[in-house]
Design an enzyme around this catalytic site. Structure first.
Site, PDB file in Angstrom:
ATOM      1  N   ASN A 140      -7.808   1.016  -4.684  1.00 61.33           N
ATOM      2  CA  ASN A 140      -7.213  -0.313  -4.551  1.00 61.33           C
ATOM      3  C   ASN A 140      -7.577  -1.250  -5.706  1.00 61.33           C
ATOM      4  OD1 ASN A 140      -6.268  -2.848  -2.932  1.00 61.33           O
ATOM      5  ND2 ASN A 140      -8.426  -3.228  -3.354  1.00 61.33           N
ATOM      6  N   SER A 192       2.439  -0.781  -6.551  1.00 59.21           N
ATOM      7  CA  SER A 192       3.102  -2.079  -6.387  1.00 59.21           C
ATOM      8  C   SER A 192       4.606  -1.874  -6.516  1.00 59.21           C
ATOM      9  CB  SER A 192       2.621  -3.064  -7.462  1.00 59.21           C
ATOM     10  OG  SER A 192       3.447  -4.215  -7.500  1.00 59.21           O
ATOM     11  N   TYR A 205       0.945  -4.901 -16.231  1.00 56.90           N
ATOM     12  CA  TYR A 205       0.773  -4.616 -14.806  1.00 56.90           C
ATOM     13  C   TYR A 205       1.783  -3.573 -14.325  1.00 56.90           C
ATOM     14  CZ  TYR A 205       0.009  -5.572  -9.823  1.00 56.90           C
ATOM     15  OH  TYR A 205      -0.295  -5.462  -8.492  1.00 56.90           O
ATOM     16  N   ALA A 207       3.424  -1.376 -16.105  1.00 61.23           N
ATOM     17  CA  ALA A 207       3.137  -0.078 -16.706  1.00 61.23           C
ATOM     18  C   ALA A 207       1.994   0.623 -15.979  1.00 61.23           C
ATOM     19  CB  ALA A 207       2.796  -0.256 -18.191  1.00 61.23           C
ATOM     20  N   LYS A 209       1.029   0.218 -12.832  1.00 58.31           N
ATOM     21  CA  LYS A 209       1.405   0.621 -11.479  1.00 58.31           C
ATOM     22  C   LYS A 209       2.437   1.738 -11.472  1.00 58.31           C
ATOM     23  CE  LYS A 209      -1.289  -2.231  -9.243  1.00 58.31           C
ATOM     24  NZ  LYS A 209      -2.401  -1.729  -8.415  1.00 58.31           N
ATOM     25  N   ILE A 238       1.901 -10.059  -1.309  1.00 61.14           N
ATOM     26  CA  ILE A 238       1.015 -10.078  -0.146  1.00 61.14           C
ATOM     27  C   ILE A 238       0.118 -11.312  -0.236  1.00 61.14           C
ATOM     28  CG2 ILE A 238      -0.746  -8.808   1.148  1.00 61.14           C
ATOM     29  CD1 ILE A 238       1.970  -7.388   1.052  1.00 61.14           C
TER      30      ILE A 238
END
Length: 298
Positions: A140, A192, A205, A207, A209, A238
């Protein structure tokens, strides 16, 4: 004649009143209804009790919700976090650890930079030794450094890729020999929706994920013969502290409007899917990417 037995002897039995029969039947029915309507989480995930999970980035947000949900099912939890230097994350980690212990499970936690392979190897080794095993890994840990790509620095690119993607690789590599030796393991990577469809300012980000989805599928192929399930969850927007502090209100409003359900998600919405993927109910699911986005991608 056949079927006739001896006449009963002794004192005559008092006749049973019809009202008594009805009352007993009604009472039994009410008992059955109460049994059916009571939540039975342990009945669903009873196989979890006594297992051990590692959750990276488990002090806050989705990681924290996942650690707590696993603990509610009887899983002992190890989680790590990155010390930010101002003591805030350490305080949050202590609060999370305390809540986990209140659920009567064993807990191991400490600061660990997932970008550092030696630190990762030591964390996995120590967590396994303290808690007595390892069956579940939830990757995570993640950061964001949003910026238009023509203004993005090398450090902003590198930090996000090394944390979100390389960090997960380090954790999987450390856990894989354990899972292969015991012929069992569950891995869930927190990707994501931006790994599936990007937005402005998210080059690093998105790339990372998207790469995490590729890593998920490759690990599923390589570890499947060892009875290891590897899946990914792709959350949308979220409601976490990081989201509230780092994303402008107008962006959140647009995100809410784009979802079919017209709301932002809660960390537990993601945690519930993670726990399902770690359970034997999902034993035949591997290499999958499950969006938890309220219909944002539709």
């Amino acid at each position: 004649m056949r079927g006739r037995g001896p006449k009963p002897t002794g004192a005559p039995t008092a006749p049973i009143e019809t009202d008594e029969i009805v009352d007993e039947a009604l009472e039994q029915l009410l008992v059955e209804v109460v049994r059916e309507t009571q939540p039975q989480p342990q009945r669903i995930y009873g196989e979890f009790r006594g297992m051990v999970a590692i959750v990276t980035g488990g002090a806050t947000g989705i990681g924290r919700a996942t650690a707590l949900e696993l603990a509610r099912q009887g899983v002992h939890v190890a989680f790590n976090y990155l010390d930010d230097g101002d003591g805030r994350t350490c305080e949050e980690a202590e609060r999370t650890a305390q809540e986990l212990r209140q659920l009567e499970v064993s807990v191991f936690h400490r600061s660990c930079d997932v970008r550092d392979p030696r630190a990762v190897d030591a964390f996995v080794r120590d967590a396994r030794q303290v808690l007595g095993g390892l069956q579940i890994l939830v990757n995570n840990a993640g950061i964001a450094r949003d910026r238009a790509l023509w203004r993005m620095t090398d450090d902003q690119w590198r930090d996000v890729l090394e944390t979100n993607l390389t960090g997960a690789f380090h954790m999987i590599r450390a856990a894989a020999p354990i899972f292969r030796a015991q012929q069992f393991g569950k891995i869930v990577n927190i990707s994501s929706i931006h790994g599936l469809r990007s937005e402005f300012g998210l080059a690093n980000y998105a790339a990372s994920k998207a790469g995490l989805i590729g890593l998920t599928r490759s690990a599923a192929v390589e570890l499947g013969p060892s009875n290891v399930n590897v899946n990914a969850v792709a959350p949308g927007y979220i409601r976490t502290t990081r989201l509230a502090e780092g994303v402008p209100a107008e962006v959140l409003d647009r995100a809410r409007e784009r979802t079919v359900l017209s709301r932002l998600g809660d960390p537990r919405d993601v945690a519930h899917v993670v726990v399902f993927l770690c359970s034997e109910l999902a034993r035949h699911i591997t290499g999958a990417v499950i969006p938890v986005d309220g219909g944002h991608l539709l």
